[in-house]
Design an enzyme around this catalytic site. Structure first.
Site, PDB file in Angstrom:
ATOM      1  N   HIS A   1      -3.680   7.427   5.756  1.00  0.00           N
ATOM      2  CA  HIS A   1      -3.733   6.247   5.482  1.00  0.00           C
ATOM      3  C   HIS A   1      -5.093   5.633   5.142  1.00  0.00           C
ATOM      4  O   HIS A   1      -5.551   5.127   4.351  1.00  0.00           O
ATOM      5  CB  HIS A   1      -2.856   5.234   6.010  1.00  0.00           C
TER       6      HIS A   1
ATOM      7  N   CYS B   1       0.805  -1.158   0.017  1.00  0.00           N
ATOM      8  CA  CYS B   1       0.022  -0.026  -0.108  1.00  0.00           C
ATOM      9  C   CYS B   1       0.818   1.388  -0.142  1.00  0.00           C
ATOM     10  O   CYS B   1       0.360   2.383  -0.318  1.00  0.00           O
ATOM     11  CB  CYS B   1      -0.958  -0.037   1.115  1.00  0.00           C
TER      12      CYS B   1
ATOM     13  N   SER C   1      29.424 -15.608 -33.605  1.00  0.00           N
ATOM     14  CA  SER C   1      29.949 -16.854 -33.824  1.00  0.00           C
ATOM     15  C   SER C   1      30.865 -16.787 -35.174  1.00  0.00           C
ATOM     16  O   SER C   1      31.708 -16.141 -35.240  1.00  0.00           O
ATOM     17  CB  SER C   1      28.804 -17.835 -33.867  1.00  0.00           C
TER      18      SER C   1
ATOM     19  N   SER D   1       6.984  30.876 -66.968  1.00  0.00           N
ATOM     20  CA  SER D   1       6.953  32.176 -67.984  1.00  0.00           C
ATOM     21  C   SER D   1       7.557  33.207 -67.130  1.00  0.00           C
ATOM     22  O   SER D   1       8.904  33.295 -66.562  1.00  0.00           O
ATOM     23  CB  SER D   1       5.565  32.452 -68.450  1.00  0.00           C
TER      24      SER D   1
ATOM     25  N   HIS E   1      -9.488   1.718  -1.535  1.00  0.00           N
ATOM     26  CA  HIS E   1      -8.202   1.499  -1.349  1.00  0.00           C
ATOM     27  C   HIS E   1      -7.441   1.179  -2.528  1.00  0.00           C
ATOM     28  O   HIS E   1      -7.524   0.153  -3.046  1.00  0.00           O
ATOM     29  CB  HIS E   1      -7.907   0.353  -0.045  1.00  0.00           C
TER      30      HIS E   1
ATOM     31  N   HIS F   1      25.726 -19.401 -25.813  1.00  0.00           N
ATOM     32  CA  HIS F   1      26.127 -19.045 -27.288  1.00  0.00           C
ATOM     33  C   HIS F   1      24.680 -18.832 -27.891  1.00  0.00           C
ATOM     34  O   HIS F   1      25.149 -18.038 -28.678  1.00  0.00           O
ATOM     35  CB  HIS F   1      26.741 -20.216 -27.815  1.00  0.00           C
TER      36      HIS F   1
END
Length: 1346
Positions: free
Chosen positions: A342, A207, A1196, A652, A382, A1316
């Protein structure tokens, strides 16, 4: 004084000065540690439709109870779960809570997340993403602007009960369930999606999670870990588990309502929501002009320790916590007015909390000034991990509104507390909380975790803001644009609707300041609209009417050309309004007035303003100079607002304006040309000719006039727009003939015949009057409609301007060249009225400037808005007042209108698989196509359309969209959720449907559905395969054929079948991998070969997997992945790795010759030797990278090739790479681990067979294995990073020595998790992090080839 004494004195002075500097620095650091932190942004979502802090305040101030029954979309079957008798196993006696209205809703496409990944994601992650975007917007910060900055992310997140057992996860969500449901990823996903590079921390202290996160963020800001902190918490109850568990403890209120600190308190009540804050140091917020909502003065966290029980609150710890927070804030208890408690409504916890408050805040208070106490949980339940920050938002809003709202459901204060022990009062009614001179208002907020971790913060009202200077009116005399944008058209419509409602409701808004906020605090996206108006009401009306908006869509912004037309754009009064409203226009016109005055006897301004004494525009020697002046002045206006041409093109006489804007003529020379030439026309040609515009092609026009010898083609303006000039009588004759044949023809209102033989009569005169011009080399590229090419030399002399008047204007061919060959996409007609825009081809965007009788600031602003809406970069600052994005007087603007779809995995009953919905349905590909030699053939257009439909269906199916219409045809698939997994799935589906062998990287090579469909259609055409519309049976079979990835492997389709493949599998099973490589090497000699790079039969174009052009512009190195030698290899090897480089660097992958398809669609040729292969790759890389430095990367066998390629680039091509990254290489002489693990290597190849191992590919693998087996001639001088796996691929005996990858030459080492294979798959982000860190280091020290 002796020399030694003088030295001593100097030394003492220096020491004293140094000590003083040290003391100052110490004070600065101390001040920094004690500096209050500013809350500059807040966002939230809670029950009852609350979508913002304003909504939350309205609900709280009105005393709303937001508790409801379980939403049906949760799929909980609450009737079966509910039992009013507490304590019965597997049931709950509570059916109410403060549930989010749309917990399942999410705009996945906005964040580039596929629907199937969104379905696998915990809704808590989804809520956090959208709220995090909103908090930046609400702070007045463009979310895109923080990408790549050190913003920290600190979020609280608790329950993780959304995802089912991964073994029964919904089909298609594999690979996403773990990351989608990890609380650790909750913060990381925000940082990833927004590009934030500060700390990313997820806190779970139940909480108290979000308040603990706030405390950690404050420390991070003070310590310099980040400059801005995003802090939040979230709670969504995906299953009824919390109800069932707490019901078994009889810890919940039966009615689902929190009765905090009340005698009637009977247990906790759940709520849901998300709450997010944005914080900066107060000094930074002020410096940046960000609005400060409140400041955090201090904070503290602690633990109950070994108290009364694991979950029992501990009063002494709470008292100590409060005193710690007050000490951190340097305040006393009486300095705080109110505490947001709270207050969970439990009979145990509330009294303990109240007693702690009485013992601390309740002491030493002045009479009549008790500590006020309330709890938001009485309204919204809550909200667990979100509750702490939710309380902060409530108290910040209370500070802003000057009211302390009441707490609901309090019949009377609990009798379990001696309220007379201190001065604390419950807020059973709302209380005014006004500002008071000499005393700042402050509030405390508490949150206590069920595991004993407690947090408390102290808030303070925002410091007074200095009186802001009056906002300067915008340049346009009150006309302002309100730009809006979105990711999709639907979202844009919603955004427009929100802004219209805002304009209606917020009567206090200053339109200019709101416009600035829209520009500065909102990300510019692809779909755009702009409202233009001079008042709030006008802007509101424009937003409400589609015709009142400028709308556009950004595709490829391409390049911009300014177009300057010839005659026909003029109208009386053109430019007059801008003389008064645009300083830039007025200044440019004044320059033109000065330049024209030596050659004319009238005033430019007088003509524009239609002064009684001024000549009219009916005279050619007036209209041409005035039109010239207006056009070049409008060009200055466009440039002032940030739109500059990359080329100019004139029609033109418009070429004179174009030449001046390009810098090919000085203003004086341009004025000379336009005035003296028009005077010659007036004196010698006027009254003797005419011109007519025909809706015909050039060729059709030529045939029409071939017997009318007095006429000639004057201009080609478009495919079916041609102008003819010549003798007036024949012009009339041509007009009548066209009318009789139904051909549109319009006689142009001029009495002379430009671009015809008539002009030859003034050739000598023009040669005389235009002698002595000083043409310049164009500074802006100038494309001549006379010559049909670029003018790159100072060639625009008097002879050019004669030819410009005499010969045909090739406007349409010029536009086609610029659009097709030069990449120009936007053509802006810079004139008082558009005459050429409508002749432009559909493939380009034509934009106008002014319009006839509409030439004021409103029209100009609208035209600028059209440019922005169509993707051009506008300098908004030039249009808007100079003010901060959000001043305290500016109401909050609407945030982004996310477009939600529902994503929810419903909980399963015993023995059941979970149900799941993506908008309540399974996405399937509904229709199919018939492919192959026997199908009824479609024409090319029909084939492309059919293929595009197939691509859209399969993309929708892979992404789990409701329908193909949800997939944008012209947007990169990566941006709508495609990643390495979906790309492979999509490729497999298309290959199975078509029989083609497209590579897994095809969606990156051809990123949009349109481009992809063109590639597929072309390949089908090359094979002479027909496409037909499907039969009913074929429609039913397509989805079966396009089974999801994993249902059938690539090898099972037959694409990989062959004798060598079967033998290779047997060799691997018999642990004879190495022997069979020798067999393949010998057999490869029988494949056709090429002996020079020019003879390579494949296109080796590197595939762009990540990044973009920005990195190259910065000179940062381009990463090039060198594909390995494995038979299943290719650019797709780097799909997962490249994801981490998106927005960081360009990441290209170059194919290896011999593995693909030749130009004749047969098997590709093998290289005769390794250098030939490397030369072919080198050429492709250098073409793709351009001038950017290159860093090669290989894994590799690809790592060995990367080093050989680096040496080849350096010695044979004179282009040494900036670095080499070798990922787990085993070079000759160090291959014992490879030999020991040969079986695992072979099995790994079959396990990762994204590209089927055909016989041809196996033979290529054998050829390259032979190439790399022997010694090579040299070494590259580039710096080397060796990235090694930390886990062996198989069993390894220690006495054999070190199994890890090895490199003899100088290098830097980085060890990463995985073996690997898994290092490049599961741990690819770790590899990327090592590479990026190394690149930053070598670029910072050595320049990385810059």
């Amino acid at each position: 004084m002796t020399s030694s004494n003088e030295q001593l004195v100097d030394a003492l002075r220096a020491s004293l000065k140094e000590n003083e500097e040290l003391r100052k620095e110490s004070r600065r650091r101390a001040d920094r540690r004690q500096e209050p932190m500013a809350i500059v942004g807040m966002s939230c979502r809670f029950a009852g439709g609350i979508r913002s802090p304003e909504d939350l305040w309205d609900a709280v101030a009105a005393g709303k109870d937001l508790v409801s029954e379980v939403p049906e979309e949760r799929g909980w079957d609450i009737d079966s779960l509910y039992d009013p008798v507490p304590g019965r196993k597997g049931t709950t006696y509570v059916r109410n809570a403060a549930f989010l209205d749309d917990a399942a809703g999410f705009d996945a496409a906005f964040f580039g997340i596929s629907p199937r990944e969104a379905l696998a994601m915990d809704p808590q992650q989804r809520q956090l993403l959208e709220a995090s975007w909103e908090v930046f917007e609400r702070a007045g910060i463009d979310p895109a602007s923080v990408r790549g900055t050190d913003v920290g992310v600190y979020v609280g997140c608790g329950y993780q009960d959304y995802a089912p057992d991964i073994r029964v996860a919904p089909e298609g969500t594999g690979g996403y369930v773990v990351t989608g449901n990890s609380s650790a990823v909750a913060s990381g996903r925000i940082a990833y999606s927004l590009g934030l590079e500060g700390p990313a921390v997820t806190v779970d202290t139940a909480c108290s999670s979000s308040l603990v996160a706030l405390h950690l963020a404050l420390k991070g800001l003070r310590n310099g870990d980040c400059s801005t902190a995003l802090v939040g918490g979230v709670a969504v109850l995906a299953t009824p588990g919390a109800f069932i568990e707490f019901s078994s403890q009889q810890a919940m209120a039966a009615d689902g309502r929190t009765k905090g600190f009340a005698s009637a308190a009977d247990g906790l009540a759940w709520g849901e929501g998300v709450a997010v804050l944005l914080l900066e140091r107060l000094s930074d917020a002020r410096r940046k002009g960000h609005r400060v909502l409140a400041v955090v003065r201090g904070s503290a966290i602690n633990q109950d320790g070994a108290s009364n029980g694991l979950t029992a609150p501990h009063g002494p710890s709470q008292q100590h916590l409060i005193r710690q927070a007050l000490a951190d804030a340097r305040l006393t208890s009486s300095d705080v007015d109110v505490v947001e408690g709270h207050g969970t409504g439990t009979r145990l916890g509330d009294p303990i909390e109240a007693q702690a408050l009485l013992a601390t805040y309740g002491q030493g208070r002045a009479p009549g000034q008790p500590l006020r106490l309330g709890t938001l949980k009485s309204n919204i339940g809550h909200t667990q991990a979100a509750s702490g920050v939710a309380g902060v938002i409530k108290m910040v809003q209370a500070l802003r509104h000057g009211v302390l709202p009441k707490t609901l459901h309090v019949d009377e204060p609990t009798d379990q507390v001696d309220w007379s022990a201190g001065s604390v009062e419950l807020l059973t009614e709302a209380v005014d909380w006004p500002e008071r001179p000499g005393r700042l208002r402050r509030a405390g907020v508490s949150a206590f975790g069920v595991g004993g971790t407690n947090a408390h913060v102290v808030l303070e009202e925002a410091p007074a803001v200095e009186e802001s200077p009056a906002v300067e009116p915008p340049a346009g005399g009150g006309v302002v644009p309100w730009p809006v944008s979105a990711k999709t058209s639907a979202a844009l419509d919603a955004q427009i609707g929100q802004l219209a409602a805002y304009a209606e409701d917020r009567t206090d808004v200053d339109p200019a300041v709101a416009a600035r906020a829209l520009v500065d605090s909102r990300t510019a996206m692809e779909h755009r609209a702009v409202a233009v108006g001079d008042s709030r009401e006008a802007l509101r009306d424009a937003l409400r009417m589609p015709e009142g908006l400028v709308r556009g869509t950004v595709t490829d912004p391409g390049r911009v050309a300014f177009v300057f037309p010839g005659q026909g754009t003029q109208w009386a009064g053109m430019g007059a309004e801008l003389l008064d409203s645009s300083p830039e226009f007025a200044a440019a016109m004044a320059e033109c007035e000065t330049a024209l005055s030596p050659y004319v006897d009238w005033s430019l301004e007088a003509v524009v303003r239609q002064a009684p004494s001024a000549p009219t525009l009916d005279r050619v020697d007036v209209v041409q100079p005035v039109t010239f002046a207006v056009m070049v002045s409008l060009a200055k206006v466009w440039q002032h607002h940030g739109i500059t041409p990359e080329a100019v093109i004139g029609h033109s006489q418009g070429e004179i304006a174009a030449a001046y804007v390009a810098g090919a003529l000085t203003l004086d020379d341009a004025a000379r040309v336009v005035t003296l030439r028009s005077k010659s026309i007036a004196a010698h040609l006027a009254g003797k000719g005419g011109m007519i515009s025909l809706a015909l092609s050039e060729e059709a026009t030529r045939q029409r006039i071939e017997n009318l010898h007095g006429l000639s083609i004057a201009a080609v303006n478009g495919p079916t727009a041609t102008v003819v000039s010549g003798d007036p009588t024949q012009i009339q004759e041509l007009a009548q003939a066209c009318e009789a044949d139904g051909i549109r023809a319009r006689i142009i209102p001029v009495d002379y015949a430009s671009h015809s033989a008539h002009v030859e009569t003034i050739e000598n005169e023009l040669a005389d009057v235009l002698a002595g011009l000083s043409p310049q080399t164009p500074q802006v590229p100038f494309f001549s409609t006379l010559e049909g090419t670029w003018i790159t030399e100072p060639a625009l002399d008097g002879g050019y301007w004669y030819r410009n008047l005499r010969h045909r204007v090739g406007f349409a061919p010029a536009v086609e060249t610029l659009a097709t060959d030069e990449g120009f996409t936007h053509f802006i007609e810079v004139s008082a009225h558009p005459v050429l825009t409508m002749t432009l081809p559909d493939k380009v965007t034509g934009l106008a400037t002014l319009r006839r009788e509409d030439g004021g600031q409103h029209r100009l602003t609208t035209s600028l808005a059209e440019a922005w809406a169509n993707g051009l970069a506008l300098d908004w600052a030039s249009l808007l007042p100079a003010t901060g994005a959000l001043s305290p007087a500016v109401p909050d603007l609407p945030t982004y209108a996310f477009q939600h779809r529902s994503y929810w995995i419903s909980p399963a009953g015993p023995g059941e698989a979970p149900a799941h919905t993506a908008s309540g349905r399974e996405a399937v590909a509904e229709t199919g196509l018939a492919w192959g030699p026997g199908a009824e053939d479609l024409d090319e257009e029909g084939r492309r359309s059919a293929v595009l439909a197939m691509v859209m269906r399969q993309a929708a199916s892979v992404l789990r969209c409701d329908s193909p219409e949800e997939v944008p045809v012209d947007r990169p698939l990566r941006e709508i959720g495609f990643d390495s997994l979906t790309a492979v799935d999509f490729r497999n589906r298309v290959n199975r449907l078509t029989g083609l062998q497209l590579p897994p990287t095809v969606v990156f090579q051809h990123p949009t559905p349109v481009a992809l469909a063109e590639r597929i259609s072309d390949e089908l055409a090359e094979r002479n395969w027909a496409v037909a519309e499907p039969s009913d049976h074929e429609q039913a079979e397509e989805e079966k054929a396009a089974a999801p990835a994993g249902a059938r492997s690539g090898a099972d389709t037959g694409a990989g079948a062959g004798m060598f493949r079967a033998l290779f599998r047997q060799a691997v099973e018999d642990d004879r991998y190495g022997e069979f490589l020798d067999v393949l090497a010998e057999a490869s000699a029988f494949r056709p070969q090429f002996a020079s790079p020019e003879a390579c039969s494949e296109r080796l174009d590197p595939v762009l997997l990540a990044g973009g052009p920005t990195d190259r512009a910065e000179g940062r190195a381009v990463l090039v992945g060198c594909t390995g030698t494995a038979a299943n290899g290719g650019p797709h090897e780097f799909l997962r790795l490249s994801t981490s480089f998106q927005e960081e660097r360009d990441f290209l992958a170059v194919p290896l010759p011999g593995y693909g398809t030749g130009t004749g669609t047969g098997t590709a040729l093998l290289p005769a030797d390794l250098d030939t292969a490397l030369d072919a790759q080198a050429r492709a890389i250098l073409r793709a990278a351009g001038d950017a430095p290159v860093v090669l990367l290989g894994h590799s066998g690809g790592a060995l090739l990367a080093h050989e390629l680096a040496f080849r680039l350096e010695r044979a091509h004179g282009a040494p790479p900036a670095g080499i990254v070798l990922v787990d290489p085993y070079p000759p002489g160090h291959q014992e681990p490879i030999e020991v693990w040969s079986r695992q290597l072979g099995e790994g190849l079959f396990a990762g067979e994204l590209e089927p191992m055909s016989d041809a590919r196996l033979l290529a693998m054998g050829r390259y294995a032979r190439f790399l087996a022997g010694p090579r001639p040299g070494r590259s001088s580039a710096p080397v990073l060796l990235v090694r796996a930390s886990e062996p691929l198989g069993d390894w005996q220690e006495e054999r020595g070190d199994w890890r990858a090895h490199w003899d030459l100088p290098h830097t080492v980085a060890d990463v998790p995985g073996d690997h294979f898994t290092m490049m798959r599961d741990h690819a982000p770790a590899v990327a992090e090592a590479v990026l860190s190394w690149l930053d280091a070598i670029e910072g020290i050595e320049g990385a080839g810059k």
